[in-house]
Motif scaffolding. Structure first.
Motif, PDB file in Angstrom:
ATOM      1  N   GLU A   1       4.203   4.467   9.074  1.00 62.69           N
ATOM      2  CA  GLU A   1       4.021   4.444   7.612  1.00 62.69           C
ATOM      3  C   GLU A   1       3.268   5.690   7.161  1.00 62.69           C
ATOM      4  O   GLU A   1       2.473   5.646   6.228  1.00 62.69           O
ATOM      5  N   TRP A   2       3.496   6.798   7.864  1.00 61.54           N
ATOM      6  CA  TRP A   2       2.791   8.043   7.554  1.00 61.54           C
ATOM      7  C   TRP A   2       3.650   9.028   6.768  1.00 61.54           C
ATOM      8  O   TRP A   2       3.199  10.133   6.466  1.00 61.54           O
ATOM      9  N   GLY A   3       4.885   8.689   6.476  1.00 60.29           N
ATOM     10  CA  GLY A   3       5.764   9.662   5.841  1.00 60.29           C
ATOM     11  C   GLY A   3       6.212  10.726   6.822  1.00 60.29           C
ATOM     12  O   GLY A   3       6.234  11.923   6.492  1.00 60.29           O
ATOM     13  N   TYR A   4       6.607  10.314   8.017  1.00 58.01           N
ATOM     14  CA  TYR A   4       7.019  11.260   9.052  1.00 58.01           C
ATOM     15  C   TYR A   4       8.453  11.769   8.863  1.00 58.01           C
ATOM     16  O   TYR A   4       8.923  12.587   9.651  1.00 58.01           O
TER      17      TYR A   4
ATOM     18  N   LEU B   1       7.688   2.613  -6.140  1.00 57.37           N
ATOM     19  CA  LEU B   1       6.636   1.709  -5.666  1.00 57.37           C
ATOM     20  C   LEU B   1       7.033   0.250  -5.806  1.00 57.37           C
ATOM     21  O   LEU B   1       6.557  -0.615  -5.060  1.00 57.37           O
TER      22      LEU B   1
ATOM     23  N   ARG C   1       7.015  -1.254   3.191  1.00 60.02           N
ATOM     24  CA  ARG C   1       5.870  -0.715   2.456  1.00 60.02           C
ATOM     25  C   ARG C   1       6.305   0.460   1.598  1.00 60.02           C
ATOM     26  O   ARG C   1       7.045   1.333   2.055  1.00 60.02           O
ATOM     27  N   SER C   2       5.821   0.456   0.390  1.00 54.70           N
ATOM     28  CA  SER C   2       6.008   1.594  -0.502  1.00 54.70           C
ATOM     29  C   SER C   2       4.633   1.987  -1.012  1.00 54.70           C
ATOM     30  O   SER C   2       3.923   1.161  -1.595  1.00 54.70           O
ATOM     31  N   GLN C   3       4.258   3.220  -0.755  1.00 52.59           N
ATOM     32  CA  GLN C   3       2.883   3.609  -1.107  1.00 52.59           C
ATOM     33  C   GLN C   3       2.845   5.009  -1.723  1.00 52.59           C
ATOM     34  O   GLN C   3       3.654   5.875  -1.398  1.00 52.59           O
ATOM     35  N   ASN C   4       1.899   5.177  -2.581  1.00 54.48           N
ATOM     36  CA  ASN C   4       1.687   6.457  -3.240  1.00 54.48           C
ATOM     37  C   ASN C   4       0.672   7.255  -2.419  1.00 54.48           C
ATOM     38  O   ASN C   4      -0.406   6.744  -2.117  1.00 54.48           O
ATOM     39  N   VAL C   5       1.017   8.476  -2.068  1.00 51.26           N
ATOM     40  CA  VAL C   5       0.129   9.279  -1.223  1.00 51.26           C
ATOM     41  C   VAL C   5      -0.529  10.385  -2.035  1.00 51.26           C
ATOM     42  O   VAL C   5       0.146  11.142  -2.744  1.00 51.26           O
TER      43      VAL C   5
ATOM     44  N   ILE D   1       5.746   7.185  -0.128  1.00 50.21           N
ATOM     45  CA  ILE D   1       6.233   6.946   1.232  1.00 50.21           C
ATOM     46  C   ILE D   1       6.935   5.590   1.264  1.00 50.21           C
ATOM     47  O   ILE D   1       6.364   4.569   0.850  1.00 50.21           O
TER      48      ILE D   1
ATOM     49  N   ASN E   1      -0.854   0.007  -1.792  1.00 51.92           N
ATOM     50  CA  ASN E   1       0.063   0.928  -2.476  1.00 51.92           C
ATOM     51  C   ASN E   1      -0.428   2.361  -2.561  1.00 51.92           C
ATOM     52  O   ASN E   1       0.244   3.203  -3.149  1.00 51.92           O
TER      53      ASN E   1
ATOM     54  N   SER F   1      -2.510   5.701  -0.442  1.00 47.04           N
ATOM     55  CA  SER F   1      -3.190   6.286   0.717  1.00 47.04           C
ATOM     56  C   SER F   1      -3.746   7.641   0.315  1.00 47.04           C
ATOM     57  O   SER F   1      -3.102   8.377  -0.448  1.00 47.04           O
TER      58      SER F   1
END
Lengths: 196, 267
Positions: free
Chosen positions: A41-44, A108, A146-150, A160, B132, B134
């Motif tokens: 879940e790191w946006g690889y 998201l 998972r959908s997350q804002n980095v 991501i 949501n 990071s």
């Protein structure tokens, strides 16, 4: 002499490495399926799935995910190759009706959501060698775990999307299976296209 | 059979003692100084093993042929020191036992050095994460400097009789107590310095004590009963206390040292 040439090759190769940044693909191999990237879940910017006796994997030559928005239909295009380290372009396009997403940040809303690929509203296309073909899905799902804002250095950078996918399908009257699929993508304006 | 073996060993032991006594009696330098005072300085460096930090983003910048090669964050360490020691020489001036007090500083550095123009020279650390969101920060380097006061104990053995140039071997130990420590973060953007404490809280803190054992080999220059100069190589130095350091783990290393020793009663 061979050893010397090998060392020189390594040095040359290392000096030609790409820039490592959030947009690069980082392959962390899976302990259980070493030919596939581990779930992360790191946006690889990787994805992979067992595809019959081969694998459907991201490749270095293609942007692994492109997201397009056109007439309230959202398409997630997984671009890679058929087989590890091959140049056989292969892509899957998952087209989903969506009237809420306007910009990439809106993705998201897909956090912890499962798309049933057998639904009549969903279209899945397989693209290879310039040909695009809608495939008949026997069973399958696209799970956005998972959908997350980095934020990087306190500045919003990308979304991501991480999750799993699998599907059984028929193409040209031949059934195939994609299993153990996993993905970890970064999405921002570079790979989000509002086609209007 | 056992009794015979025991008698044989006892006889050999007596012969060795007798021979040694004879050597000492026949040694023209039997009145050699036995006490010396020395000052010593040098450095050591250790192989660095990263702790398993789940909050550091992996990097894989190396790709050639048919494989991926993970780029590693660079880990570096060096530990300069200075010691004051008293030394006692015995057994025909072949065994030298020394002890004293030692000041050392242990510097650890983790960073990412771009070795070409198109490589980044930073890495990402995830400071916080919610469902949501990071938060990543670009880090150029993280430093840790610990200061120690310690007690070194060394046993040196030279198989050769006293002469101007003497080769010797060493077994040493040192026991070090931390007296000060400092960690710092070098951000890619200096505006992020406000997060330094939060980033440092992610890492382990060094313990207050560490010990090492060291094998070494060296040469001593100088006549008996005169000031002597030594140059010595340490390898390997083994860290005997696991998890002694905060940023990273060390297992073994090596180094070099020079020392100057003076007989306490010059004749």
């Amino acid at each position: 002499m061979k050893k010397l040439l090998f060392v020189l090759f390594i040095v040359f190769a290392l000096s030609c490495t790409k820039q490592t940044d959030l947009s690069d693909s980082i392959y962390i191999y899976d302990n259980e399926y070493p030919e596939l990237p581990a779930y992360s879940e790191w946006g690889y910017n990787t994805f992979g799935a067992n595809y019959d006796r081969s694998v459907f994997m991201y490749s270095r030559n293609e942007i692994p995910l492109k997201v397009t928005l056109k007439e309230n239909r959202l398409a997630f295009i997984f671009q890679g190759g058929d087989g590890n380290y091959s140049n056989n372009y292969l892509a899957l396009r998952f087209i989903i009706p969506d009237s809420n997403v306007k910009v990439y940040q809106d993705l998201l809303v897909y956090n912890d959501s499962i798309i049933d690929l057998t639904s009549e509203t969903i279209t899945v296309e397989m693209i290879s060698k310039g040909n695009s073909e809608i495939i008949d899905i026997l069973e399958g799902e696209l799970y956005f775990k998972r959908s997350q804002n980095v934020f990087v250095d306190d500045v919003e950078q990308e979304i991501i999307l991480s999750g799993y996918f699998n599907l059984k399908f028929v193409m040209n009257e031949i059934p195939s299976n994609m299993s153990e699929g996993r993905f970890d993508f970064g999405v921002n304006n570079q790979n989000f296209y509002n086609l209007k | 059979m056992k009794r015979t073996t025991l008698l044989l060993l006892l006889s050999m032991f007596m012969i060795v003692l007798y021979s040694q006594n004879e050597n000492e009696n026949s040694n023209p330098n039997k009145n050699a100084n036995k006490l010396y005072f020395g000052i010593e300085t040098g450095f050591r460096t250790f192989n660095s093993l990263s702790h398993e930090y789940a909050f550091i983003r992996e990097e894989a910048s190396y790709y050639y042929g048919y494989g991926n090669y993970y780029s590693k964050i660079t880990w570096m360490s060096y530990a300069p020191f200075v010691s004051l020691k008293a030394e006692y020489r015995s057994l025909s001036d072949k065994f030298w036992v020394s002890a004293g007090v030692n000041y050392s500083s242990f510097h650890s550095l983790m960073g990412r050095s771009g070795n070409s123009q198109n490589q980044t020279d930073y890495f990402y650390i995830m400071l916080s994460q919610s469902q949501n969101e990071s938060y990543y920060y670009r880090i150029k380097e993280i430093k840790e400097t610990n200061h120690y006061i310690g007690v070194p104990i060394d046993i040196r053995y030279s198989p050769f009789l006293p002469r101007f140039f003497r080769l010797y071997f060493k077994l040493g130990f040192d026991f070090n107590l931390k007296v000060a420590a400092k960690q710092s973060v070098g951000f890619y953007q200096s505006e992020m310095n406000k997060h330094e404490d939060a980033i440092l809280d992610l890492f382990d803190q060094p313990n207050s004590f560490y010990a090492t054992s060291t094998l070494g080999v060296g040469i001593q220059l100088g006549k008996q009963n005169k000031p002597n100069f030594r140059i010595e190589a340490d390898f390997p130095s083994l860290v005997l206390t696991p998890k002694a350091f905060g940023l990273m783990e060390y297992s073994f290393g090596g180094g070099a040292r020079i020392s100057f020793v003076l007989p306490l009663n010059i004749k």
